[in-house]
Design an enzyme around this catalytic site. Structure first.
Site, PDB file in Angstrom:
ATOM      1  N   SER A   1     -68.695 -36.206  27.910  1.00 14.69           N
ATOM      2  CA  SER A   1     -68.501 -36.695  26.550  1.00 14.69           C
ATOM      3  C   SER A   1     -68.659 -35.582  25.519  1.00 14.69           C
ATOM      4  O   SER A   1     -68.328 -35.766  24.356  1.00 14.69           O
ATOM      5  CB  SER A   1     -69.516 -37.792  26.249  1.00 14.69           C
ATOM      6  OG  SER A   1     -70.836 -37.247  26.253  1.00 14.69           O
ATOM      7  N   GLY A   2     -69.207 -34.454  25.950  1.00 14.83           N
ATOM      8  CA  GLY A   2     -69.544 -33.394  25.021  1.00 14.83           C
ATOM      9  C   GLY A   2     -71.012 -33.410  24.639  1.00 14.83           C
ATOM     10  O   GLY A   2     -71.497 -32.513  23.951  1.00 14.83           O
ATOM     11  N   GLY A   3     -71.746 -34.446  25.091  1.00 16.23           N
ATOM     12  CA  GLY A   3     -73.172 -34.550  24.826  1.00 16.23           C
ATOM     13  C   GLY A   3     -73.998 -33.765  25.833  1.00 16.23           C
ATOM     14  O   GLY A   3     -73.478 -33.241  26.823  1.00 16.23           O
TER      15      GLY A   3
ATOM     16  N   CYS B   1     -67.545 -51.679  30.339  1.00 22.43           N
ATOM     17  CA  CYS B   1     -66.835 -50.399  30.351  1.00 22.43           C
ATOM     18  C   CYS B   1     -67.171 -49.594  31.597  1.00 22.43           C
ATOM     19  O   CYS B   1     -66.297 -48.966  32.194  1.00 22.43           O
ATOM     20  CB  CYS B   1     -67.182 -49.607  29.090  1.00 22.43           C
ATOM     21  SG  CYS B   1     -66.307 -48.035  28.954  1.00 22.43           S
TER      22      CYS B   1
ATOM     23  N   CYS C   1     -69.620 -47.554  20.913  1.00 26.48           N
ATOM     24  CA  CYS C   1     -68.799 -46.404  20.535  1.00 26.48           C
ATOM     25  C   CYS C   1     -67.641 -46.767  19.620  1.00 26.48           C
ATOM     26  O   CYS C   1     -67.280 -45.985  18.740  1.00 26.48           O
ATOM     27  CB  CYS C   1     -68.295 -45.680  21.787  1.00 26.48           C
ATOM     28  SG  CYS C   1     -67.154 -46.665  22.816  1.00 26.48           S
TER      29      CYS C   1
END
Length: 350
Positions: A10-12, A90, A188
Site C-alpha cells: 500500500s506504500g505504508g 474486501c 478507505c
C-alpha cells in the site's frame, strides 16, 4: 527455479517492512498495489519502496472487482438496515480473491501482506490455522476470519511475531520512507467517515425520512433516512426523552422506521450467524465452548457456539452483550486460534 512471491503493498510501513523481511529470507518478490477507486492509492509510494529494495512493482486496476465485491454489498446491506464490515469482505473477495488469482496468473505461488497475524499448518488435520498476532494490541485476525483454506494456503504474513515498534524500527534502519508514515484508520473509500453522505452520493438516491419510534411504539420524531443509523448509535438522533439517553435499537427497512431505546435494551444474550466460514475445523460438532468478538475493537467474550445448519450458527454469551449488530462479523476463538467467522444475522433477546 525459485518460486516468486507477490507482496501486496500500500506504500505504508507494514506492507513495506513485510516485503523487506521476505526479501531478506530469500524470496523473489513482485510488488503489487491495488487501484480500487478514483482518488485511492496510486501506487507511487509502494513503487518507490519496491525500487529502493530492488524488485519489480505493478499497480493493478481492480476497481471493477472492488465495486462488485465490496461497494455493492456495502450499499445493499445498509439499505437492508444492516451495518456491514467492508474490510472483512474486501480481504476475502478482493485481496485474497481477485488479487490472489491475478498474482497466480503472474507466476507467483504466494501472496504476502502486512497483516499482523500468524499462520500455521496443522500436520494432524492438514488444515491451515489462522492465529492471533504475538502482540495482541495489533492483532488483525478479526478481519481475516472469513478467508478460506485455499486462500490461507497461498498466504504469507511476515509480521505476525512483531510489534509495531519493531516493524517501524526495521523500516527505519533500512531507510524506507514509510517508516514514520501514519497508519490509516477509516474505511478507505469513505475517509471522512460519513457513510450516509457516501451512499447518497454514490447511488444518487434520496433515502426518505421516516418515523423515529420508542421501543414501546411511541413516536419521537423523524429520521433522515435509515442508511444513516446503526445499532447502538446515540449521536445525531435529534430527539429528547424524559426517560434519559436514547440509542438506536433497531433499523427496520420494512416500514422505514428507526427504533430507539434506553441502554439496557441494547443487550442480547445470543445471536444467530450466517455465511459461516470455519477455518480450524470442517464443522462444529455439538455445542463448543469458545470466545467470540462481535466487533474489531473489543475483548473476546466467553460463549457457547453451536452450528445449526450448513452455514449457520448460534452463539450464546455467558454475559449479555451490548449492541449486537446485524451485518457485522462475529469471530470465534479457541485460545490464539481463529475457529471461524460468520455474518451476524440477528440478535436474540436476553
Amino acid at each position: 527455479m525459485t518460486e516468486k512471491t507477490a507482496a501486496a503493498m500500500s506504500g505504508g510501513v507494514d506492507s513495506s517492512a513485510a516485503a523487506l523481511l521476505l526479501q531478506r529470507a530469500g524470496h523473489e518478490l513482485v510488488g503489487v498495489t491495488l487501484r480500487l477507486f478514483d482518488g485511492g492509492e496510486d501506487g507511487a509510494d509502494a513503487a518507490a519502496a519496491a525500487s529502493q529494495l530492488g524488485f519489480p512493482h505493478r499497480t493493478l486496476d481492480m476497481s471493477r472487482e472492488f465495486r462488485t465485491g465490496v461497494i455493492g454489498p456495502f450499499i445493499s446491506e445498509y439499505e437492508r438496515g444492516r451495518t456491514p464490515n467492508p474490510c472483512v469482505r474486501c480481504n476475502r473477495a478482493v485481496k485474497f480473491g481477485a488479487l490472489l488469482r491475478e498474482t497466480l496468473a503472474l507466476g507467483c505461488a504466494r501472496l504476502a501482506t502486512g497483516h499482523y497475524v500468524r499462520l500455521n499448518l496443522d500436520q494432524g488435520s492438514g488444515r491451515w490455522l489462522l492465529k492471533k498476532a504475538a502482540h495482541p494490541e495489533k492483532d488483525q485476525s478479526y478481519v481475516l476470519a472469513m478467508l478460506t483454506q485455499e486462500q490461507l494456503s497461498r498466504a504469507l504474513f511476515p509480521l505476525g511475531e512483531l510489534s509495531k515498534e519493531e516493524v517501524r524500527s526495521i523500516a527505519e534502519e533500512a531507510g524506507l520512507a514509510s517508516a514514520r508514515k501514519k497508519d490509516s484508520q477509516d474505511i478507505c473509500f469513505i475517509p471522512d467517515g460519513d457513510y450516509g453522505a457516501f451512499l447518497r452520493r454514490y447511488t444518487g438516491k434520496d433515502y426518505p425520512s421516516g418515523p423515529l419510534l420508542h421501543e414501546d411504539g411511541t413516536p419521537l420524531g423523524r429520521h433522515a433516512g435509515i442508511v444513516g443509523y446503526t445499532v447502538g448509535q446515540r449521536r445525531g438522533l435529534g430527539v429528547s426523552s424524559s426517560q434519559g439517553r436514547l440509542y438506536v435499537k433497531e433499523v427496520r427497512p420494512g416500514d422505514n422506521a428507526v427504533v430507539l431505546s434506553g441502554n439496557a435494551s441494547l443487550f442480547s444474550s445470543a445471536l444467530e450467524g450466517e455465511a459461516l466460514n470455519l477455518i480450524a475445523c470442517g464443522r462444529l460438532d455439538g455445542p463448543v465452548r469458545l470466545r467470540a468478538k462481535i466487533r474489531y475493537r473489543m475483548a473476546e467474550q466467553p460463549c457457547t457456539a453451536e452450528q445449526t445448519g450448513e452455514d449457520t450458527l448460534r452463539v450464546t454469551f455467558d454475559s449479555p452483550q451490548r449492541a449486537v449488530t446485524p451485518g457485522q462479523t462475529v469471530v470465534l476463538y479457541d485460545g490464539d486460534t481463529v475457529v471461524g467467522g460468520a455474518v451476524i444475522a440477528r440478535s436474540l433477546p436476553r
